[in-house]
Scaffold this motif. Structure first.
Motif, PDB file in Angstrom:
ATOM      1  N   ALA A  82       0.810  -1.217   0.000  1.00  0.00           N
ATOM      2  CA  ALA A  82       0.000   0.000   0.000  1.00  0.00           C
ATOM      3  C   ALA A  82       0.843   1.268   0.000  1.00  0.00           C
ATOM      4  O   ALA A  82       0.307   2.357  -0.151  1.00  0.00           O
ATOM      5  N   GLY A  83       2.122   1.119   0.148  1.00  0.00           N
ATOM      6  CA  GLY A  83       2.947   2.326   0.240  1.00  0.00           C
ATOM      7  C   GLY A  83       4.277   2.185  -0.454  1.00  0.00           C
ATOM      8  O   GLY A  83       5.317   2.455   0.144  1.00  0.00           O
ATOM      9  N   VAL A  84       4.260   1.741  -1.695  1.00  0.00           N
ATOM     10  CA  VAL A  84       5.522   1.578  -2.422  1.00  0.00           C
ATOM     11  C   VAL A  84       6.226   2.928  -2.574  1.00  0.00           C
ATOM     12  O   VAL A  84       7.448   3.022  -2.474  1.00  0.00           O
ATOM     13  N   GLY A  85       5.447   3.955  -2.825  1.00  0.00           N
ATOM     14  CA  GLY A  85       6.048   5.271  -3.005  1.00  0.00           C
ATOM     15  C   GLY A  85       5.013   6.368  -2.926  1.00  0.00           C
ATOM     16  O   GLY A  85       3.845   6.160  -3.282  1.00  0.00           O
ATOM     17  N   TYR A  86       5.418   7.530  -2.453  1.00  0.00           N
ATOM     18  CA  TYR A  86       4.519   8.668  -2.340  1.00  0.00           C
ATOM     19  C   TYR A  86       5.312   9.956  -2.507  1.00  0.00           C
ATOM     20  O   TYR A  86       6.377  10.128  -1.908  1.00  0.00           O
ATOM     21  N   THR A  87       4.815  10.856  -3.349  1.00  0.00           N
ATOM     22  CA  THR A  87       5.388  12.196  -3.458  1.00  0.00           C
ATOM     23  C   THR A  87       4.244  13.194  -3.602  1.00  0.00           C
ATOM     24  O   THR A  87       3.180  12.872  -4.136  1.00  0.00           O
ATOM     25  N   ASN A  88       4.451  14.385  -3.107  1.00  0.00           N
ATOM     26  CA  ASN A  88       3.496  15.469  -3.297  1.00  0.00           C
ATOM     27  C   ASN A  88       4.288  16.762  -3.459  1.00  0.00           C
ATOM     28  O   ASN A  88       4.734  17.358  -2.481  1.00  0.00           O
ATOM     29  N   ASN A  89       4.480  17.148  -4.712  1.00  0.00           N
ATOM     30  CA  ASN A  89       5.276  18.328  -5.035  1.00  0.00           C
ATOM     31  C   ASN A  89       4.424  19.356  -5.757  1.00  0.00           C
ATOM     32  O   ASN A  89       3.495  19.002  -6.485  1.00  0.00           O
ATOM     33  N   THR A  90       4.738  20.616  -5.559  1.00  0.00           N
ATOM     34  CA  THR A  90       4.154  21.669  -6.375  1.00  0.00           C
ATOM     35  C   THR A  90       5.281  22.537  -6.912  1.00  0.00           C
ATOM     36  O   THR A  90       6.347  22.650  -6.300  1.00  0.00           O
ATOM     37  N   ALA A  91       5.026  23.128  -8.070  1.00  0.00           N
ATOM     38  CA  ALA A  91       6.038  23.981  -8.686  1.00  0.00           C
ATOM     39  C   ALA A  91       5.348  25.121  -9.421  1.00  0.00           C
ATOM     40  O   ALA A  91       4.271  24.948  -9.994  1.00  0.00           O
ATOM     41  N   LYS A  92       5.967  26.281  -9.375  1.00  0.00           N
ATOM     42  CA  LYS A  92       5.483  27.452 -10.097  1.00  0.00           C
ATOM     43  C   LYS A  92       6.661  28.079 -10.811  1.00  0.00           C
ATOM     44  O   LYS A  92       7.734  28.254 -10.231  1.00  0.00           O
ATOM     45  N   GLN A  93       6.470  28.403 -12.095  1.00  0.00           N
ATOM     46  CA  GLN A  93       7.566  28.991 -12.862  1.00  0.00           C
ATOM     47  C   GLN A  93       7.066  30.171 -13.672  1.00  0.00           C
ATOM     48  O   GLN A  93       5.996  30.123 -14.284  1.00  0.00           O
ATOM     49  N   SER A  94       7.860  31.233 -13.654  1.00  0.00           N
ATOM     50  CA  SER A  94       7.551  32.436 -14.422  1.00  0.00           C
ATOM     51  C   SER A  94       8.640  32.665 -15.456  1.00  0.00           C
ATOM     52  O   SER A  94       9.823  32.385 -15.204  1.00  0.00           O
ATOM     53  N   HIS A  95       8.229  33.168 -16.609  1.00  0.00           N
ATOM     54  CA  HIS A  95       9.157  33.521 -17.680  1.00  0.00           C
ATOM     55  C   HIS A  95       8.899  34.970 -18.090  1.00  0.00           C
ATOM     56  O   HIS A  95       7.739  35.389 -18.221  1.00  0.00           O
ATOM     57  N   TYR A  96       9.980  35.716 -18.317  1.00  0.00           N
ATOM     58  CA  TYR A  96       9.894  37.087 -18.819  1.00  0.00           C
ATOM     59  C   TYR A  96      10.926  37.207 -19.942  1.00  0.00           C
ATOM     60  O   TYR A  96      12.102  36.906 -19.736  1.00  0.00           O
ATOM     61  N   ALA A  97      10.493  37.625 -21.107  1.00  0.00           N
ATOM     62  CA  ALA A  97      11.421  37.681 -22.238  1.00  0.00           C
ATOM     63  C   ALA A  97      11.170  38.928 -23.065  1.00  0.00           C
ATOM     64  O   ALA A  97      10.027  39.381 -23.217  1.00  0.00           O
ATOM     65  N   VAL A  98      12.241  39.486 -23.595  1.00  0.00           N
ATOM     66  CA  VAL A  98      12.166  40.540 -24.603  1.00  0.00           C
ATOM     67  C   VAL A  98      12.955  40.064 -25.814  1.00  0.00           C
ATOM     68  O   VAL A  98      13.954  39.337 -25.669  1.00  0.00           O
ATOM     69  N   TYR A  99      12.508  40.441 -27.004  1.00  0.00           N
ATOM     70  CA  TYR A  99      13.195  40.003 -28.211  1.00  0.00           C
ATOM     71  C   TYR A  99      13.075  41.067 -29.292  1.00  0.00           C
ATOM     72  O   TYR A  99      12.125  41.862 -29.332  1.00  0.00           O
ATOM     73  N   LEU A 100      14.070  41.082 -30.150  1.00  0.00           N
ATOM     74  CA  LEU A 100      14.126  42.018 -31.266  1.00  0.00           C
ATOM     75  C   LEU A 100      14.626  41.265 -32.483  1.00  0.00           C
ATOM     76  O   LEU A 100      15.628  40.545 -32.407  1.00  0.00           O
ATOM     77  N   ALA A 101      13.921  41.397 -33.605  1.00  0.00           N
ATOM     78  CA  ALA A 101      14.310  40.684 -34.818  1.00  0.00           C
ATOM     79  C   ALA A 101      14.039  41.551 -36.029  1.00  0.00           C
ATOM     80  O   ALA A 101      13.186  42.446 -36.012  1.00  0.00           O
ATOM     81  N   ASP A 102      14.770  41.268 -37.092  1.00  0.00           N
ATOM     82  CA  ASP A 102      14.574  41.969 -38.363  1.00  0.00           C
ATOM     83  C   ASP A 102      14.564  40.926 -39.476  1.00  0.00           C
ATOM     84  O   ASP A 102      15.488  40.114 -39.603  1.00  0.00           O
TER      85      ASP A 102
END
Length: 825
Positions: free
Chosen positions: A487-507
């Protein structure tokens, strides 16, 4: 983490982003007319008329783009798709897509880049909007959240060049499905599909004007299907999706605003590797003498156990369950004098569970005799085996298979937005298309995994088995109760939050015979990780004679370890194309890009300190030729890439039958050739094909440096597609083959899997019902025509797999015949 509070904050950010950018992308409004013969990927459907815009500053022909572009139109998508994204992506050069698991969670490998599978380096987008902005919050694939239907106009897969700069970015490639939108005439498509082994699916798509005078148009599509499965398991696949868009064209013709929406409620079964013959690698007979095709079973759906705070009941019967949706807003606006503005924003939220049968118990991983099962676990030979459903005796010669399953509970929500300011300018003979953009994304996800072990017979849809052993004094111990082993081979309880901020310039620079692409991107990423600590608790102190594994449960204890990471990196890209003749172009591109390590690869100690979090740097280069004239289209290109310090995350067997996330830091290099050829042999008959030759190798491995120089696992050296396509407007028929070359199961290169061909036969008759597009088509589709027995992978959970009497591997899906009745109106 307060999920509701976080959800409200995401909604607020979305609304704020929408106000700032004020709302769909111009690319979604250009429809590529379908060729009457469904072409293979990378073949221009109109020679000089095809428009591709993904990963570029402004719309232009694929042949005039200094990077690799593969496109499939709606007709090709409809006739190619059988069960999953793998059927489509396998037709694209340099992609190996493993679809043996069923409709979702396709493993995608590209150009010798080191992957654990899924879409880690190839984001999945619909209308330029990422399905999920961050990978690695958990290991669920993007395709569990969003599905294809008849409302798709075309697929664009763009790789290399400046495709890594815009929006969410990706240096490996962007998979972008573009939806149909409404126009002045109402039109629609409906289809019903029947397939052997209990599959029924209905699709519908409609589009047209809501108000021509107001410039208001709609498109809506959806599906529902029930499927007992290409492999019968007693666990059905069922559910559906509805999605659509409403577009408002601005009255002055300067742009448009589009609202997108999607809702999905679906349950899909996922097939794992199973024991095969160790010599022939073919399916082996079970206790009843019939070949074992799958060890999934609905018998485990009633399993559960006590845990702190109540009882846990598995929901494994739901398979891959997804319920939720997405709303997105996009706009384009011509500001005059060459200036333009476009952008998009989206919010999504999904309740998601991934019911996952594993490929063994983590100890033996193969079928065992009853005596062998007892000996491996050090149990007394005085044992009683009975079937759990009726308590009848298990025959003494019956083979057992101990296995595990995981309830992976993975809700998530995601917000992303981008805004681009564009400027067209002319300097001398050169026309410029400048893009200055900003991208923001914030994603949150939980990864709560409960692993359960059970004991069953070695059969299709195996029955569960009870086991009681007695010591020398005759005292009993219950080892398997109702089939439950641990009944208990394995247990995990994780949470994750990720933010990305990017600027770009192209021609994007164009002259009569020259095309230049230049650009750069600067991106920041912040990550927050929370991982629950666990301890062992006695949860059943009253049932007598239980084994320790049944009495004790590993569960979270209220302590949470938290960590934060952040990183910044940059990308530069350049490309050039020269038009040697009106029919022949030569091009080259190069870029320096990056990936941020997946948050589930970051270790945290008890004090909340994290390991270093450094970007993974990739460098790529490509040079090639593109040709199109008369009846022939063709391209030939060579590529090179090297990737440094990639953190790969694999779910592997741990101690005592547990499953752990193993993080390996690797560096690789790869180079190869891609060739594509399309020939219109007759007015209604076309040949299309492509071939990819890839050499890849490890240049660094932290855990097993002895394997440096070896090939990467699951990456073939040779891939090709070839097919004949006939369509005279009334009768259509095609036969195409996809070849996947030999590859290895793991880093040691000790076990080699043979290459295999999968042949697809499609034929149909179309009867016009009136003027215009009104018609009905009756078609037949045979997937895996010759019922090939290829193996798509070994056991990913065995780090160094071995072969004995049995070999654990996942065969490709068997032959399946379906009939489709389609109506266009």
């Amino acid at each position: 983490m307060n999920y509701a509070k976080s959800s409200r904050s995401m909604r607020s950010m979305l609304l704020a982003g929408a106000v700032i950018v004020a709302p769909v992308p111009a690319f979604a409004q250009v429809a590529t007319p379908a060729d009457p013969v469904a072409p293979a990927a990378d073949q221009s459907t109109e020679q000089d008329g095809e428009i591709v815009v993904t990963g570029t500053s402004a719309a232009r022909r694929a042949r005039d783009t200094p990077l690799s572009v593969s496109t499939l139109d709606a007709a090709q998508l409809q006739r190619t798709a059988a069960s999953s994204q793998a059927d489509i992506l396998n037709t694209v050069p340099s992609i190996k897509a493993e679809g043996g698991g069923g409709e979702v969670a396709v493993n995608v490998f590209i150009k010798g880049l080191p992957l654990g599978g899924t879409y880690q380096l190839t984001p999945l987008q619909y209308d330029g909007i990422p399905v999920l902005s961050s990978f690695g919050l958990n290991s669920s694939a993007y395709d569990v959240y969003y599905r294809n239907d008849l409302g798709i106009e075309r697929l664009e897969f763009v790789r290399g060049g400046v495709s890594n700069l815009f929006g969410s970015g990706s240096v490996a490639g962007l998979i972008n499905y573009i939806s149909k939108t409404g126009h002045d005439t109402t039109q629609g498509d409906a289809q019903i599909e029947w397939a052997e082994r209990g599959r029924v699916r209905g699709d519908v798509a409609m589009s047209g004007p809501l108000s021509k005078d107001a410039g208001l148009y709609y498109a809506v599509s959806g599906y529902y299907r029930y499927d007992d499965g290409p492999i019968r398991t007693g666990l059905p696949t069922k559910g559906g999706q509805i999605r659509g868009n409403i577009r408002k064209d601005l009255s002055d013709g300067s742009g448009s605003v589009t609202l997108f929406g999607q809702y999905i409620n679906d349950r899909v079964q996922f097939y794992l590797p199973s024991p095969l013959d160790g010599t022939t690698r073919k399916r082996v007979p079970g206790n009843d003498g019939r070949d074992v095709n799958s060890l999934l079973t609905d018998a485990v759906s009633g399993l559960g156990f006590n845990r702190p705070g109540g009882r846990f009941q598995t929901q494994i019967a739901d398979g891959v369950y997804t319920n939720g949706g997405q709303v997105a807003l996009a706009f384009t606006k011509d500001l005059g004098e060459g200036w333009g503005l476009n952008g998009k924003a989206k919010y999504s939220q999904y309740a998601h569970r991934f019911g996952f049968f594993l490929d063994g118990d983590g100890l033996a991983n193969v079928p065992q005799t009853q005596a062998g099962f007892l000996a491996l676990r050090g149990l007394p030979s005085n044992a009683t085996f009975t079937y759990a459903d009726d308590n009848s005796a298990v025959p003494g010669n019956a083979i057992l298979f101990a296995n595990r399953f995981q309830d992976r509970i993975r809700p998530n929500h995601d917000v992303s937005a981008e805004i681009n300011l564009t400027k067209e300018a002319t300097t001398g003979d050169f026309r410029h298309n400048f893009t200055l953009g900003y991208y923001f994304a914030n994603a949150w996800a939980r990864d709560n995994t409960i692993t359960t072990a059970y004991l069953g017979a070695f059969n299709n849809q195996p029955r569960l088995i009870n086991l009681t052993v007695r010591d020398a004094a005759g005292n009993p111990t219950i080892i398997s109760n109702g089939g439950l082993l641990d009944a208990g081979v394995g247990y995990t309880n994780n949470t994750a939050k990720q933010s990305h901020y990017a600027v770009y310039l192209a021609d994007q620079i164009e002259a009569d015979r020259l095309v230049f692409d230049f650009g750069g991107r600067l991106e920041w990423s912040d990550g927050h990780i929370a991982r629950a600590a666990t301890s062992t608790t006695i949860t059943d102190a009253t049932t007598p004679n239980l084994s320790t594994a049944l009495r004790n449960v590993v569960w979270e204890n209220g302590t949470v370890v938290r960590g934060k990471v952040s990183a910044m990196s940059w990308a530069l890209s350049a490309g050039v194309l020269y038009k040697l003749t009106p029919s022949l172009n030569v091009y080259a591109n190069a870029n320096r890009g990056f990936f941020f390590p997946a948050l589930n690869s970051v270790s945290i100690n008890a004090a909340g300190l994290t390991q270093s979090y450094q970007p993974e740097i990739i460098r790529q280069a490509e040079v090639g030729l593109k040709y199109g004239a008369g009846r022939i289209t063709a391209s030939l290109s060579g590529f090179y890439n090297d990737l440094k310090n990639r953190r790969t995350v694999l779910l592997v067997n741990g101690t005592g039958g547990s499953v752990v996330e193993q993080v390996t830091i690797v560096s690789t290099k790869a180079y190869g050739l891609e060739g594509v050829l399309g020939v219109r042999l007759l007015d209604h008959l076309r040949f299309d094909g492509n071939v990819s030759l890839v050499h890849d190798e490890f240049t660094a491995l932290d855990i097993t440096p002895q394997f440096i120089g070896n090939k990467e696992p699951r990456q073939p050296n040779v891939l090709y597609n070839a097919g004949l396509y006939y369509d005279d407007g009334a009768i259509d028929a095609s036969m195409a083959t996809t070849y996947t070359g030999p590859n290895y199961t793991d880093n040691s290169n000790a076990i080699r899997l043979d290459g295999f061909n999968t042949v697809r036969l499609v034929a149909g008759y179309k009867l016009p019902l009136g003027s215009g597009r009104q018609a009905v088509r009756l078609g037949v589709d045979v997937y895996n025509l010759f019922d090939s027995q290829g193996i798509s992978e070994g056991s990913p959970r065995q780090v160094a797999q071995t072969v004995g009497t049995y070999f654990v591997g996942r065969p490709i899906l068997p032959r399946r015949v379906s009939v489709k009745l389609s109506l266009s109106f």
